[in-house]
Enzyme design. Structure first.
Site, PDB file in Angstrom:
ATOM      1  CE  LYS A 179     -51.709 -80.651  14.675  1.00 30.89           C
ATOM      2  NZ  LYS A 179     -50.266 -80.979  15.001  1.00 30.89           N
ATOM      3  CD  GLU A 254     -47.186 -74.834  30.169  1.00 35.42           C
ATOM      4  OE1 GLU A 254     -46.801 -73.604  29.948  1.00 35.42           O
ATOM      5  OE2 GLU A 254     -47.103 -75.974  29.925  1.00 35.42           O
ATOM      6  CB  CYS A 288     -43.129 -73.109  29.169  1.00 37.74           C
ATOM      7  SG  CYS A 288     -43.702 -73.794  27.687  1.00 37.74           S
ATOM      8  CD  GLU A 385     -41.236 -69.356  26.031  1.00 31.20           C
ATOM      9  OE1 GLU A 385     -42.111 -69.163  25.204  1.00 31.20           O
ATOM     10  OE2 GLU A 385     -41.365 -70.068  26.982  1.00 31.20           O
TER      11      GLU A 385
HETATM   12  C1  SIN Z   1     -43.343 -76.791  29.268  1.00 28.71           C
HETATM   13  O1  SIN Z   1     -41.964 -76.476  29.226  1.00 28.71           O
HETATM   14  O2  SIN Z   1     -44.132 -76.715  28.569  1.00 28.71           O
HETATM   15  C2  SIN Z   1     -43.420 -77.737  30.505  1.00 28.71           C
HETATM   16  C3  SIN Z   1     -42.137 -77.807  31.334  1.00 28.71           C
HETATM   17  C4  SIN Z   1     -42.416 -78.846  32.576  1.00 28.71           C
HETATM   18  O3  SIN Z   1     -43.387 -79.506  32.766  1.00 28.71           O
HETATM   19  O4  SIN Z   1     -41.507 -78.490  33.542  1.00 28.71           O
END
Ligand code: SIN
Length: 483
Positions: A179, A254, A288, A385
């Site tokens: 998804k 993650e 992230c 964040e």
């Molecule tokens: C992400 O922001 O979830 C992944 C970033 C990355 O693979 O560098």
């Protein structure tokens, strides 16, 4: 959108080998830069999700029996097709995600690299033999594909997060129901067209577009789904974790990050500024692993900030299809609201705005690259964040204080620091409670190394030799009464 292969752009979902076109109740997908409607994708129901899972389960029985070499060949072919159509894939990505075309093109290479890597790893699944406690026994450990896997991917990396999950799943012999994020389904669907061409049999991959409640709800409740891999926010990850408990699914999560970027007094300041720019402004800060909190030693604070502010002032923000653009829009109005709120809150609490601190004239979803100083750990901007192009700088006085501030977060994805002291390199990388540490390096993501966090940033590694393990179960076989 000008594509050499217009058929890569599908306003449809892919349900176990069948393209299901968007109807009148489809979900519109908008270009975040201009607000223009790109097209629509269907709202797949819970019952259609159930069908995709059932077909994935049927396909699993045959797919897992293929040799690693056969699955490797398909993944390799998919990788080659991605590179062959990289420009079209990047164009689709820029249109729906907004990132500059050159950055989208780089993401296609990054995404394809996961397919190449796992095509190679597919041939390298090993087990063990163990010396048994009795002379009449033989003990072996084999590794088997987990089963049907669900993958839920985010909008910030619309291709790389797909291949990083599907690549190892298929390499291991699992089948996948994916998804993609509602904002960026077209990249995943274009990849799916190429996967079909690469020879993956019907049922091995489904790409279901629509709402989380119906698709996600079924993916989590259905007992045939044996694993869920999710990339997204920590609050959503916690909800999924609780829901997955009902059928005890294996999980890879993650989740969010709050990366410290520490500049020690002995750092090479030019290298630190270059690393900061790379880490902070990739995908307009919507990553992230983006640096979220800049911790700068008081002795070099002013020099570092001056250099960084100069570099930020030179950045060109604009539509992703303008070749001069280095920064694109944020994904939507909610993202703009969040960044504005965090910057306003910091300003009210005493932070100084050196650059930006406002919307950008390029459009409704553009936020000007911003540099804030005199930030403190108590401000919201240090605790959340940011997911936007905002550098928030705070001072520290010594190494112990920097490490303490860096670790004072429930998150533990990535951390960065700059130093020229070898002992400090070892000391601080050991002291940081994060899954990924960049030392004198602002760009840490690569298919060859394990990506993943600790604490509330989640668990499970993606990429590298460890990535495949997440899609394999160990089976212990004890043969007794050996004469
Ligand atoms: C992400 O922001 O979830 C992944 C970033 C990355 O693979 O560098």
């Amino acid at each position: 959108m000008k594509l050499s292969r217009p058929d890569l752009f599908r306003q449809a979902a892919y349900l176990a080998g069948t393209w299901v076109p968007a109807g009148t109740d489809g979900i519109d997908v908008l270009n975040p830069s201009t607000g223009a409607r790109l097209g629509a994708v269907p709202k797949i129901t819970a019952s259609q999700t159930g069908q995709a899972i059932e077909q994935a389960q049927t396909a699993f029985h045959t797919f897992k029996r293929l040799t690693g070499k056969q699955r490797s060949a398909m993944l390799r072919r998919w990788y080659e097709l991605m590179l062959q159509h990289a420009q079209d894939l990047a164009t689709i990505m820029t249109a729906e995600q907004g990132k500059p075309l050159s950055e989208a093109r780089a993401e296609i290479d990054y995404a394809a690299a996961y397919l190449e890597w796992f095509a190679e790893e597919a041939k390298r699944v090993y087990g063990d033999t163990i010396l048994a406690p009795k002379a009449s026994q033989r003990i072996s450990v084999t590794k088997e594909a987990v089963g049907v896997c669900a993958a839920i991917t985010p909008w910030n990396f619309p291709s790389a997060m797909v291949t990083r999950k599907i690549g190892p799943a298929l390499a291991a012999g699992c089948t996948v129901v994916l998804k993609p994020a509602q904002q960026t389904p077209f990249s995943a669907l274009a990849l799916c067209v190429l996967a079909e061409e690469a020879g993956f049999p019907a049922g091995t991959i489904s790409v279901l577009t629509g709402e989380s409640a119906s698709i996600g709800g079924e993916l989590l409740a259905n007992p045939s789904v044996r694993k869920l891999s999710f990339t997204g926010s920590t609050p959503v990850g916690k909800t999924l974790m609780a829901a997955a408990a009902g059928t005890v699914k294996k999980l890879s999560l993650e989740l969010g990050g709050n990366a410290p970027f520490i500049v020690f007094e002995d750092a090479d300041l030019d290298a630190a500024v270059a690393g900061a720019m790379l880490s902070k402004f990739r995908n307009a800060g919507q990553t992230c692993v983006c640096a979220n909190r800049f911790l700068v030693h008081r002795d070099i604070h002013d020099a570092f900030v001056a250099k960084l502010a100069h570099a930020v002032a030179g950045m060109k923000m604009g539509d992703g299809f303008d070749p001069a653009s280095q920064l694109g829009p944020l994904i939507d109005a909610k993202a703009i609201e969040k960044v504005s709120r965090l910057v306003d809150d910091a300003r009210e609490a005493g932070a100084i705005v050196l650059q930006g601190g406002r919307h950008h004239q390029a459009g409704k979803h553009f936020y000007a690259p911003t540099v804030l100083t005199e930030v403190t750990s108590h401000m919201e901007i240090s605790r959340e964040e940011i997911f936007g192009p905002v550098v928030a700088v705070q001072r520290f006085s010594n190494e112990a204080e920097a490490v303490e501030i860096a670790n004072a977060t429930p998150y533990g994805l990535a951390a960065y620091f700059y130093t020229r002291d070898l002992n400090r390199t070892i000391r601080v990388s050991e002291a940081l409670d994060f899954g990924i540490v960049g030392v004198n390096e602002g760009a840490v993501s690569t298919e060859v190394a394990p990506f993943g966090g600790v604490k509330e940033s989640g668990f499970g590694k993606e990429g590298s030799k460890y990535g495949l393990e997440e899609y394999l179960e160990k089976k212990y076989v004890c043969v007794g009464n050996v004469a």
